[in-house]
Design a protein around this motif. Structure first.
Motif, PDB file in Angstrom:
ATOM      1  N   LYS A  18      -7.573  -2.199  -0.252  1.00 28.96           N
ATOM      2  CA  LYS A  18      -6.763  -1.270   0.351  1.00 28.96           C
ATOM      3  C   LYS A  18      -7.622  -0.019   0.761  1.00 28.96           C
ATOM      4  CE  LYS A  18      -3.403  -1.292  -3.384  1.00 28.96           C
ATOM      5  NZ  LYS A  18      -2.651  -0.597  -4.468  1.00 28.96           N
ATOM      6  N   PRO A  19      -6.959   0.510   1.998  1.00 29.70           N
ATOM      7  CA  PRO A  19      -5.423   0.023   2.220  1.00 29.70           C
ATOM      8  C   PRO A  19      -5.575  -0.934   3.479  1.00 29.70           C
ATOM      9  CG  PRO A  19      -6.457   2.039   3.577  1.00 29.70           C
ATOM     10  CD  PRO A  19      -7.642   1.443   2.660  1.00 29.70           C
ATOM     11  N   ASN A  20      -4.254  -1.575   3.257  1.00 33.42           N
ATOM     12  CA  ASN A  20      -4.095  -2.728   4.180  1.00 33.42           C
ATOM     13  C   ASN A  20      -5.221  -3.749   4.464  1.00 33.42           C
ATOM     14  OD1 ASN A  20      -2.206  -3.866   5.971  1.00 33.42           O
ATOM     15  ND2 ASN A  20      -2.554  -2.536   7.658  1.00 33.42           N
ATOM     16  N   SER A  74      -1.683  -5.274   1.103  1.00 33.74           N
ATOM     17  CA  SER A  74      -3.077  -5.716   0.832  1.00 33.74           C
ATOM     18  C   SER A  74      -3.385  -6.853  -0.228  1.00 33.74           C
ATOM     19  CB  SER A  74      -4.124  -4.642   0.273  1.00 33.74           C
ATOM     20  OG  SER A  74      -4.051  -3.567   1.072  1.00 33.74           O
ATOM     21  N   ASP A 112       0.902  -1.200   0.101  1.00 34.17           N
ATOM     22  CA  ASP A 112      -0.082   0.023   0.016  1.00 34.17           C
ATOM     23  C   ASP A 112       1.102   1.182   0.136  1.00 34.17           C
ATOM     24  OD1 ASP A 112      -2.454  -1.730   0.000  1.00 34.17           O
ATOM     25  OD2 ASP A 112      -2.045  -1.727   2.367  1.00 34.17           O
TER      26      ASP A 112
END
Length: 377
Positions: free
Chosen positions: A149-151, A131, A4
């Motif tokens: 996303k994010p993470n 991700s 990301d």
């Protein structure tokens, strides 16, 4: 799997004071361009490849860093090593993006659980957020990753691929750029669900062969395979002289010419190199070479500067030279603009124009004067 805001994440890993603030990576001058930006900056409309001047207008309180490709390349290699240690088959699609083939894993452990644990391992060992999207093909996996996303992580079960992408904007299809989007919008097509209803012949008539691919992708069809990643992929050029020479300027002009050609080939194939090797063979057939690991790039200005530096370190004999060569290795997929932190929009347009001329009229149509002067004497 996609790291990301990769450049931003690396900078925040090095300096925690950059967390949770609008952050832009790119050239600091008003003529520079945005290479990457944080999600906080994106909320103000900032995006990659945007002129820095415009980004400053949209987000005047953003922190702007010039970027460090050496650091980004090192962290990319670290993540690659982590994945390589745990995955039998994967493709490194760019400096921050990976495709992992988990075919057959569901019979033994479970693809989703395995992917979750791999993601956690990457985060723990690299310190970088990543991700993933899990699905039956690369297209839906990539689109799932972008939506996660994010993470985050998204799993698209078998049979739900079309339903998953249907409500999304056609801009979310990887192949759809600004020009294609404008054409589709003019046709009244803004969502993938609408695109799915357009007959294939109509798309083919409007977009040519790309229309066929567009039709397939709108129906979640993608038969592309995961290409096994290998650090050994390389591209090289060398020249044996008709008459051995000791003329250093002539040797450098040939080195510049070959580097220029290889850099263009990289950009044409959308690849970056992470290592340069220069080779010299003297008239007594003694052959020497020297390699240097570099930040991933396909920028010919950077590659020429490094190649000439390696040559200066390597060429230490007052002996006639019979052959000179250069090789780019550790190739990965990647965009030409990825490392142009100090380039301005005028410079970017110049490089794009040169490449367009080469594509239309041949690779020799535009060259640096230094690579031509000696050859024509």
């Amino acid at each position: 799997m996609d790291l990301d805001s990769f450049f931003v994440s690396v900078e925040r890993l090095r300096n925690s004071e950059l967390n949770n603030i609008p952050l832009i990576i790119g050239g600091k001058s008003n003529r520079g361009v945005v290479a990457s930006c944080s999600y906080e900056a994106r909320q103000f409309g900032v995006k990659s490849a945007m002129p820095i001047r415009m980004a400053k207008m949209l987000c005047p309180h953003a922190t702007i860093l010039s970027g460090d490709m050496e650091q980004y390349s090192q962290h990319s290699r670290l993540v690659t090593e982590i994945i390589a240690d745990h995955v039998p088959l994967f493709e490194k699609a760019s400096i921050d993006e990976f495709y992992v083939d988990l075919t057959g894993m569901d019979r033994f452990y479970g693809c989703h659980q395995w992917a979750v644990e791999l993601r956690q391992k990457v985060i723990k060992e690299s310190g970088l957020p990543i991700s993933f999207g899990l699905s039956v093909n690369k297209l839906i996996a990539k689109m799932g990753t972008n939506e996660g996303k994010p993470n985050g992580a998204i799993r698209v079960p078998v049979g739900h691929e079309k339903a998953f992408i249907s409500p999304l904007s056609v801009r979310k299809i990887p192949m759809v750029g600004q020009k294609t989007y404008q054409t589709l919008s003019a046709m009244g097509v803004r969502t993938i669900s609408t695109l799915q209803q357009i007959p294939r012949p109509l798309l083919e008539r409007e977009f040519g062969r790309s229309g066929i691919v567009l039709h397939q992708k709108s129906h979640a069809i993608d038969h592309s395979l995961v290409t096994p990643y290998s650090e050994q992929k390389s591209a090289s050029k060398e020249q044996t002289f008709q008459h051995d020479t000791i003329d250093v300027e002539y040797l450098k002009s040939k080195l510049v010419s070959m580097t220029e050609d290889l850099a263009y080939e990289l950009r044409k194939q959308k690849k970056l190199t992470g290592c340069i090797t220069v080779k010299i063979r003297y008239s007594d057939f003694n052959t020497v070479s020297k390699q240097q690991r570099i930040a991933y790039t396909s920028h010919e200005d950077v590659l020429i500067r490094i190649a000439k530096g390696i040559f200066d370190q390597l060429h230490d004999r007052r002996v006639l030279v019979r052959l000179i060569g250069i090789r780019f290795s550790h190739l990965v997929q990647g965009s030409f603009q990825i490392d142009l932190f100090e380039d301005n929009t005028k410079s970017l347009r110049l490089h794009e124009a040169k490449d367009l001329l080469r594509q239309k009229y041949g690779e020799q149509v535009v060259r640096r004067a230094v690579s031509l002067s000696k050859a024509r004497m």
